[in-house]
Enzyme design. Sequence first.
Site, mmCIF file in Angstrom:
data_model
loop_
_atom_site.group_PDB
_atom_site.id
_atom_site.type_symbol
_atom_site.label_atom_id
_atom_site.label_comp_id
_atom_site.label_asym_id
_atom_site.label_seq_id
_atom_site.Cartn_x
_atom_site.Cartn_y
_atom_site.Cartn_z
ATOM 1 N N LYS A 139 -30.200 135.985 -42.914
ATOM 2 C CA LYS A 139 -31.508 135.415 -42.551
ATOM 3 C C LYS A 139 -31.418 133.889 -42.420
ATOM 4 O O LYS A 139 -30.376 133.371 -42.019
ATOM 5 C CB LYS A 139 -32.572 135.836 -43.573
ATOM 6 C CG LYS A 139 -32.574 137.331 -43.823
ATOM 7 C CD LYS A 139 -33.809 137.807 -44.528
ATOM 8 C CE LYS A 139 -33.664 139.278 -44.867
ATOM 9 N NZ LYS A 139 -34.919 139.914 -45.204
ATOM 10 N N GLU B 167 -38.914 141.336 -39.351
ATOM 11 C CA GLU B 167 -39.429 139.949 -39.457
ATOM 12 C C GLU B 167 -39.660 139.361 -38.079
ATOM 13 O O GLU B 167 -40.585 138.571 -37.871
ATOM 14 C CB GLU B 167 -38.452 139.095 -40.295
ATOM 15 C CG GLU B 167 -38.557 139.451 -41.769
ATOM 16 C CD GLU B 167 -37.302 139.241 -42.590
ATOM 17 O OE1 GLU B 167 -36.381 138.537 -42.142
ATOM 18 O OE2 GLU B 167 -37.237 139.810 -43.702
ATOM 19 N N GLY C 181 -37.106 143.233 -48.976
ATOM 20 C CA GLY C 181 -37.326 142.048 -49.798
ATOM 21 C C GLY C 181 -38.345 142.263 -50.916
ATOM 22 O O GLY C 181 -38.796 141.314 -51.543
ATOM 23 N N HIS D 222 -35.500 143.178 -35.704
ATOM 24 C CA HIS D 222 -35.744 143.164 -37.155
ATOM 25 C C HIS D 222 -37.251 143.056 -37.404
ATOM 26 O O HIS D 222 -37.967 142.397 -36.645
ATOM 27 C CB HIS D 222 -35.004 141.977 -37.784
ATOM 28 C CG HIS D 222 -34.993 142.025 -39.276
ATOM 29 N ND1 HIS D 222 -36.076 141.640 -40.034
ATOM 30 C CD2 HIS D 222 -34.043 142.449 -40.151
ATOM 31 C CE1 HIS D 222 -35.787 141.807 -41.312
ATOM 32 N NE2 HIS D 222 -34.566 142.301 -41.413
ATOM 33 N N ASN E 183 -27.268 140.596 -43.716
ATOM 34 C CA ASN E 183 -28.148 139.743 -42.901
ATOM 35 C C ASN E 183 -28.523 138.532 -43.750
ATOM 36 O O ASN E 183 -29.309 138.653 -44.680
ATOM 37 C CB ASN E 183 -29.391 140.563 -42.503
ATOM 38 C CG ASN E 183 -30.451 139.712 -41.826
ATOM 39 O OD1 ASN E 183 -30.205 138.581 -41.424
ATOM 40 N ND2 ASN E 183 -31.651 140.271 -41.692
ATOM 41 N N SER F 155 -33.987 146.538 -49.719
ATOM 42 C CA SER F 155 -33.651 146.341 -51.132
ATOM 43 C C SER F 155 -32.417 147.131 -51.584
ATOM 44 O O SER F 155 -32.397 147.677 -52.688
ATOM 45 C CB SER F 155 -34.861 146.664 -52.009
ATOM 46 O OG SER F 155 -35.930 145.770 -51.699
ATOM 47 N N GLU G 99 -35.302 150.692 -41.488
ATOM 48 C CA GLU G 99 -35.708 149.715 -42.499
ATOM 49 C C GLU G 99 -37.212 149.826 -42.736
ATOM 50 O O GLU G 99 -38.009 149.191 -42.034
ATOM 51 C CB GLU G 99 -35.390 148.303 -42.005
ATOM 52 C CG GLU G 99 -33.913 148.054 -41.797
ATOM 53 C CD GLU G 99 -33.545 146.608 -42.089
ATOM 54 O OE1 GLU G 99 -32.651 146.401 -42.902
ATOM 55 O OE2 GLU G 99 -34.166 145.695 -41.532
HETATM 56 C C1 PEP Z 1 -33.213 143.051 -44.247
HETATM 57 O O1 PEP Z 1 -33.587 141.903 -44.126
HETATM 58 O O2 PEP Z 1 -32.780 143.658 -43.254
HETATM 59 C C2 PEP Z 1 -33.276 143.673 -45.564
HETATM 60 C C3 PEP Z 1 -33.031 144.948 -45.663
HETATM 61 O O3 PEP Z 1 -33.613 142.844 -46.629
HETATM 62 P P1 PEP Z 1 -33.535 143.231 -48.192
HETATM 63 O O4 PEP Z 1 -32.185 143.874 -48.416
HETATM 64 O O5 PEP Z 1 -33.668 141.911 -48.884
HETATM 65 O O6 PEP Z 1 -34.650 144.160 -48.476
#
Ligand code: PEP
Length: 264
Positions: free
Chosen positions: A12, A100, A176, A98, A10, A216, A170
């Site tokens: 973003k 976010e 992040g 997601h 992703n 992460s 997630e």
């Molecule tokens: C994501 O944005 O779906 C995500 C898992 O981000 P990160 O890997 O940076 O934690």
Amino acid sequence: MKRIPLIAGNWKMYKTTTEAIEFASAIKRNLYQINPELLEIVICPAFTALSDVSEVICDSNIKLGAQDVHWEREGAFTGEVSILMLKDLNCKYVIVGHSERRTYFKETNEIINKKLKVVLKEGLSPILCVGENLEERENNMTFKVLDDHIYNGLKDISSLELVNLVIAYEPVWAIGTGKTATPQIAQEAQGYIRNLLNNLYGESISQQIRILYGGSVKPDNIRELIKQPDIDGALVGGASLILDSFVNIVKYSYDEVKNICMDY
Ligand code: PEP
């Protein structure tokens, strides 16, 4: 039926179209040897780069995904992007719900449910993101949040419509932040999700749905994560923006997948 593991990046709101073309070309050059029947690779650039990236990867083992979609097929929705537009660009996957988007754009389960329906109806694969935030985990509400996201997100979607669904667990506290859920924590939540799917759709369907882990993910933790029985791959944010990291996450996953295949 064996589930084909999936690694999705992703991107973003990163990478201009010029950067995205260059990055997608490099991924393609580095991962051409991955057999898509054993491991699927998906990249999800920003909307502005989808068309060009689609051309870069059209003859490769890499599939295209979008980061969001509107729930209507077309209409007066200034600034939005429809599923027909994504389909036309050869997108195969769409990230839906997601954290976010839930947090910053106030997406509710109801909106997410409408988006899932339009994606499934058009034959693309939604990647439905679910998961608890830190406060919810600390208050022992993880399973309650998963019930809410799964039952309300999938409301009135029949097993016949579900074939292409992918779920990404997630935990928001791991996105992040550099804090990955341990393989045990992720497996516990993902086993729970599979059980919910079992309650809703029965054993045979629930065994076919891929559940990814996201939060992460890095080259040094993917091996242990993907070994877990209910972790069918990863949705990768930050590490998918760095060539070596993404390539190694895919390669290490592939090694594990090949080992598992040999065990069968
Ligand atoms: C994501 O944005 O779906 C995500 C898992 O981000 P990160 O890997 O940076 O934690």
